[in-house]
Design an enzyme around this catalytic site. Structure first.
Site, PDB file in Angstrom:
ATOM      1  N   HIS A 104       0.827  -1.202   0.000  1.00 49.84           N
ATOM      2  CA  HIS A 104       0.000   0.000   0.000  1.00 49.84           C
ATOM      3  C   HIS A 104       0.867   1.260   0.000  1.00 49.84           C
ATOM      4  O   HIS A 104       0.575   2.221  -0.706  1.00 49.84           O
ATOM      5  CB  HIS A 104      -0.919   0.011   1.225  1.00 49.84           C
ATOM      6  CG  HIS A 104      -2.112  -0.862   1.095  1.00 49.84           C
ATOM      7  ND1 HIS A 104      -2.103  -2.189   1.444  1.00 49.84           N
ATOM      8  CD2 HIS A 104      -3.358  -0.597   0.656  1.00 49.84           C
ATOM      9  CE1 HIS A 104      -3.295  -2.705   1.227  1.00 49.84           C
ATOM     10  NE2 HIS A 104      -4.077  -1.764   0.747  1.00 49.84           N
ATOM     11  N   HIS A 135       1.145  -3.408   9.540  1.00 49.43           N
ATOM     12  CA  HIS A 135       2.547  -3.345   9.122  1.00 49.43           C
ATOM     13  C   HIS A 135       3.387  -2.762  10.248  1.00 49.43           C
ATOM     14  O   HIS A 135       2.899  -1.965  11.053  1.00 49.43           O
ATOM     15  CB  HIS A 135       2.736  -2.460   7.893  1.00 49.43           C
ATOM     16  CG  HIS A 135       2.334  -3.099   6.618  1.00 49.43           C
ATOM     17  ND1 HIS A 135       3.027  -4.129   6.048  1.00 49.43           N
ATOM     18  CD2 HIS A 135       1.295  -2.852   5.789  1.00 49.43           C
ATOM     19  CE1 HIS A 135       2.437  -4.483   4.920  1.00 49.43           C
ATOM     20  NE2 HIS A 135       1.383  -3.728   4.747  1.00 49.43           N
TER      21      HIS A 135
END
Length: 101
Positions: free
Chosen positions: A26, A73
């Site tokens: 992303h 993350h």
């Protein structure tokens, strides 16, 4: 396979995908997408170049930080994603300039 790091496993606000954590796709995609949009718009509106780059950086920053806040993350995953996206964008722009010449 080289960077087979699992995602954070505690406290995620969303269901975790089964893919690896490193690097953040992303974050890299945001840098490429918003960076390319800034490049293309800056060619048409040269007087707004600073604003376009600032907006692109702010949006890419927001995407990366959202991945950390959602706990999908680690910080290093997002930093690596930003670096990868910037390298890809720079490489594509270099090829584009070479083809134009």
């Amino acid at each position: 396979e080289i960077f087979d790091r699992p995602r954070p496993d505690v406290g995620s606000a969303v269901p975790l995908p089964s893919s690896d954590s490193f690097p953040s796709g992303h974050a890299s995609g945001a840098v490429v997408t918003f960076g390319l949009a800034a490049v293309l718009c800056a060619e048409r509106r040269a007087y707004q170049t600073r604003h376009l780059w600032a907006l692109a950086a702010l949006l890419a920053l927001a995407v990366g930080l959202s991945r950390i806040v959602l706990n999908v993350h680690y910080v290093t995953d997002v930093l690596a994603g930003w670096c990868l996206g910037l390298a890809w964008l720079a490489g594509c722009l270099l090829v584009r300039d070479a083809v134009r010449r």
